[in-house]
Motif scaffolding. Structure first.
Motif, PDB file in Angstrom:
ATOM      1  N   UNK A 205      22.561 -66.999 -19.942  1.00 36.32           N
ATOM      2  CA  UNK A 205      21.317 -67.345 -19.236  1.00 36.32           C
ATOM      3  C   UNK A 205      20.279 -66.247 -19.388  1.00 36.32           C
ATOM      4  N   UNK A 206      20.720 -65.008 -19.383  1.00 41.78           N
ATOM      5  CA  UNK A 206      19.864 -63.865 -19.693  1.00 41.78           C
ATOM      6  C   UNK A 206      20.284 -63.360 -21.069  1.00 41.78           C
ATOM      7  N   UNK A 207      19.336 -63.233 -21.981  1.00 45.62           N
ATOM      8  CA  UNK A 207      19.710 -62.848 -23.347  1.00 45.62           C
ATOM      9  C   UNK A 207      18.654 -61.946 -23.968  1.00 45.62           C
ATOM     10  N   UNK A 208      19.020 -61.334 -25.050  1.00 41.65           N
ATOM     11  CA  UNK A 208      18.118 -60.469 -25.812  1.00 41.65           C
ATOM     12  C   UNK A 208      16.891 -61.261 -26.242  1.00 41.65           C
ATOM     13  N   UNK A 403      19.320 -53.000 -12.966  1.00 42.36           N
ATOM     14  CA  UNK A 403      19.146 -52.775 -11.540  1.00 42.36           C
ATOM     15  C   UNK A 403      18.759 -54.074 -10.838  1.00 42.36           C
ATOM     16  N   UNK A 404      19.607 -54.489  -9.920  1.00 43.49           N
ATOM     17  CA  UNK A 404      19.297 -55.659  -9.090  1.00 43.49           C
ATOM     18  C   UNK A 404      18.546 -55.176  -7.865  1.00 43.49           C
ATOM     19  N   UNK A 405      17.318 -55.629  -7.734  1.00 44.51           N
ATOM     20  CA  UNK A 405      16.433 -55.090  -6.717  1.00 44.51           C
ATOM     21  C   UNK A 405      16.761 -55.635  -5.326  1.00 44.51           C
ATOM     22  N   UNK A 426      11.324 -53.139 -17.930  1.00 39.03           N
ATOM     23  CA  UNK A 426      11.306 -54.517 -18.401  1.00 39.03           C
ATOM     24  C   UNK A 426      11.920 -55.414 -17.339  1.00 39.03           C
ATOM     25  N   UNK A 427      11.161 -56.409 -16.879  1.00 40.10           N
ATOM     26  CA  UNK A 427      11.636 -57.324 -15.850  1.00 40.10           C
ATOM     27  C   UNK A 427      12.589 -58.367 -16.396  1.00 40.10           C
ATOM     28  N   UNK A 428      13.385 -58.937 -15.510  1.00 42.42           N
ATOM     29  CA  UNK A 428      14.402 -59.911 -15.909  1.00 42.42           C
ATOM     30  C   UNK A 428      13.802 -61.162 -16.529  1.00 42.42           C
ATOM     31  N   UNK A 429      12.559 -61.488 -16.189  1.00 44.81           N
ATOM     32  CA  UNK A 429      11.949 -62.707 -16.711  1.00 44.81           C
ATOM     33  C   UNK A 429      11.831 -62.679 -18.237  1.00 44.81           C
ATOM     34  N   UNK A 430      11.729 -61.482 -18.833  1.00 44.06           N
ATOM     35  CA  UNK A 430      11.626 -61.356 -20.286  1.00 44.06           C
ATOM     36  C   UNK A 430      12.892 -61.876 -20.959  1.00 44.06           C
ATOM     37  N   UNK A 431      14.028 -61.774 -20.288  1.00 46.18           N
ATOM     38  CA  UNK A 431      15.318 -62.140 -20.865  1.00 46.18           C
ATOM     39  C   UNK A 431      15.780 -63.539 -20.457  1.00 46.18           C
ATOM     40  N   UNK A 432      15.056 -64.175 -19.556  1.00 46.55           N
ATOM     41  CA  UNK A 432      15.497 -65.456 -19.014  1.00 46.55           C
ATOM     42  C   UNK A 432      15.328 -66.576 -20.029  1.00 46.55           C
ATOM     43  N   UNK A 433      16.383 -67.399 -20.170  1.00 42.86           N
ATOM     44  CA  UNK A 433      16.338 -68.557 -21.058  1.00 42.86           C
ATOM     45  C   UNK A 433      16.135 -69.806 -20.201  1.00 42.86           C
ATOM     46  N   UNK A 438      14.275 -66.427 -12.729  1.00 40.35           N
ATOM     47  CA  UNK A 438      14.956 -65.211 -13.166  1.00 40.35           C
ATOM     48  C   UNK A 438      15.335 -64.384 -11.945  1.00 40.35           C
ATOM     49  N   UNK A 439      16.428 -63.638 -12.005  1.00 39.63           N
ATOM     50  CA  UNK A 439      16.812 -62.797 -10.873  1.00 39.63           C
ATOM     51  C   UNK A 439      15.810 -61.667 -10.676  1.00 39.63           C
ATOM     52  N   UNK A 440      15.793 -61.149  -9.480  1.00 41.77           N
ATOM     53  CA  UNK A 440      14.916 -60.013  -9.201  1.00 41.77           C
ATOM     54  C   UNK A 440      15.658 -58.746  -9.619  1.00 41.77           C
ATOM     55  N   UNK A 441      15.479 -58.404 -10.893  1.00 40.42           N
ATOM     56  CA  UNK A 441      16.173 -57.282 -11.500  1.00 40.42           C
ATOM     57  C   UNK A 441      15.312 -56.730 -12.617  1.00 40.42           C
ATOM     58  N   UNK A 442      15.621 -55.505 -13.021  1.00 38.68           N
ATOM     59  CA  UNK A 442      14.900 -54.866 -14.116  1.00 38.68           C
ATOM     60  C   UNK A 442      15.893 -54.142 -15.015  1.00 38.68           C
TER      61      UNK A 442
END
Length: 477
Positions: A205-208, A403-405, A426-433, A438-442
């Motif tokens: 779900x989160x990817x490069x 880091x999970x905020x 870099x926020x988690x939204x960049x990696x969200x498919x 997206x989770x609140x993480x960086x």
């Protein structure tokens, strides 16, 4: 042409090989480089004869001959027939093992600390590159590198790739190794070979984000599969296979990007079982695997017939090297080489030669060891600075943190607030498919800054904001 050395009589050099592992010839060459670095051996110093050094070190004359040849290839020594062998110059061996602590910029605090990327240090690489090119002074060294190479790479370069992979849990023959222009090129070759426009590719779900860009460019559909702290969830993967008939699964099972998850062996075996059942090719991205020698075995070693394994020297040596290796089953090799011809014909042989020589002389191992040591130091620093913060930091040995905020922080506000303070994340939204939340993480890339003090400053800013969330409600209207 005769080379004029500032000759210093020196015939009793005897290296201490205790701190130089590996083959004896390489240990002698490494010890020679170290003694040049420490000024124990000066430029122009005459070295012992092959026979004398062999006698004192209790090795064969052939071993010393090979050691001197290796040292000459590195540009450390030279000489003339009948006059002996002399110290010429060279890259200090310690340069490859030291992380440069650069002088601070004007002022006590750097203007910007970029923690947004996962980029290794280039400590000693430029010096080693200069030495390598200096040692290639014979035109014959270049003639074979100026012709059109085979699409998968020259045989010697594929053999060096197989040797490099053998040091990282893979046992493959050169016939199953293709030389690529880094991992991104390996991904493009793999996806373009096994899928066609409109086909579905599964991933975590989160990817490069490089995979997101690639599938979009190729007209492929990308679907994210649920994951937990151990990576991809087998049940979710099976459900996606049953419902959507995917062509391939792209996964980063070791030090996942961005979450740093390491998939346990049992889960890897289950993923393989499902992939076989639904005829899904596994594309395994293992660019961070070298950082974790004790990780579970790569998926390729467990299922070589259905796996395309991607690695790269971008994380272990330098991004600009642009050399990677793609391991594939024999049945796919002709198709993969055809794809390589269409995409980029072949990797420039000169860079492949450079990588191969570093693999053979042990430089690549020393670079990788330096990255591992520095990552451990920086992770210890992060754990110390963030120890009292209400935040989950996944401990690992990789080049980044996840880091999970905590409440009330939202990822976009945290990224914005740190940016205003000169810290890039870099926020988690960049990696969200997909379109899910997206989770609140960086992701925090702790390897990119050259100076540890800059990393420390960035982490201290992060810790301060986590403890005192002054800007956590910026998005509330």
């Amino acid at each position: 042409m005769r080379v004029n050395y500032n000759i210093v009589t020196m015939t009793n050099w005897l290296p201490d090989l205790a701190n130089f592992p590996g083959p004896r010839y390489r240990a002698i060459a490494d010890a020679l480089a170290a003694d040049i670095s420490s000024n124990r051996l000066l430029v122009g110093a005459r070295l012992p004869t092959h026979r004398d050094l062999a006698y004192h070190l209790k090795v064969t004359v052939g071993t010393v001959t090979r050691a001197y040849a290796e040292a000459e290839r590195r540009g450390l020594i030279g000489g003339e027939v009948g006059r002996g062998t002399y110290v010429k110059a060279g890259t200090p061996a310690s340069a490859m093992d030291q992380w440069p602590q650069l002088p601070p910029p004007p002022g006590d605090i750097p203007a910007v600390v970029d923690l947004s990327l996962c980029t290794p240090s280039s400590a000693g690489v430029a010096e080693a590159l200069a030495t390598m090119f200096a040692s290639m002074s014979n035109p014959a060294d270049f003639r074979g590198l100026l012709e059109y190479p085979p699409h998968g790479g020259l045989p010697a370069h594929r053999a060096a790739g197989a040797e490099w992979l053998s040091r990282h849990q893979l046992s493959v023959g050169p016939e199953n190794v293709l030389v690529t222009s880094g991992a991104q090129n390996g991904m493009a070759i793999s996806i373009s070979t096994v899928a066609r426009p409109g086909d579905l590719i599964l991933t975590e779900r989160l990817t490069y984000f490089g995979m997101k860009a690639l599938t979009s460019t190729l007209g492929l559909r990308l679907e994210g599969v649920a994951m937990d702290e151990d990576g991809l969830l087998p049940d979710a993967f099976e459900a996606a296979c049953r419902q959507s008939a995917p062509r391939a699964l792209y996964t980063v099972p070791t030090l996942h990007n961005p979450t740093t998850a390491v998939m346990p062996l049992e889960r890897r075996l289950r993923i393989i079982e499902i992939a076989r059942q639904y005829d899904v090719t596994i594309i395994e991205d293992d660019v961070f695997g070298f950082l974790m020698p004790d990780a579970p075995p790569p998926i390729q070693t467990l299922a070589p017939d259905i796996t395309l394994h991607i690695s790269s020297m971008s994380k272990s040596i330098a991004p600009g090297l642009r050399i990677g290796y793609l391991v594939a089953p024999s049945r796919l090799m002709p198709r993969l080489e055809g794809t390589m011809r269409a995409l980029n014909y072949a990797v420039p042989p000169l860079m492949s030669e450079l990588a191969s020589r570093w693999i053979e002389d042990g430089s690549a191992d020393r670079f990788a060891d330096a990255q591992r040591r520095e990552c451990r130091i920086r992770h210890a620093m992060a754990q110390d600075i963030l120890r009292d913060c209400p935040v989950i930091a996944v401990p690992s040995v990789g080049q980044h943190l996840w880091l999970k905020l905590p409440e009330p922080w939202r990822r976009e506000d945290f990224v914005s607030e740190t940016r205003q303070r000169g810290i890039m994340l870099t926020g988690a939204d960049v990696f969200m498919v997909g379109r899910g939340a997206a989770p609140h993480a960086v992701r925090v890339g702790i390897s990119m800054p050259q100076r540890r003090d800059d990393v420390r400053h960035g982490l201290e800013v992060i810790a301060e904001l986590l403890m005192n969330p002054v800007g956590a409600s910026l998005s509330v209207v």
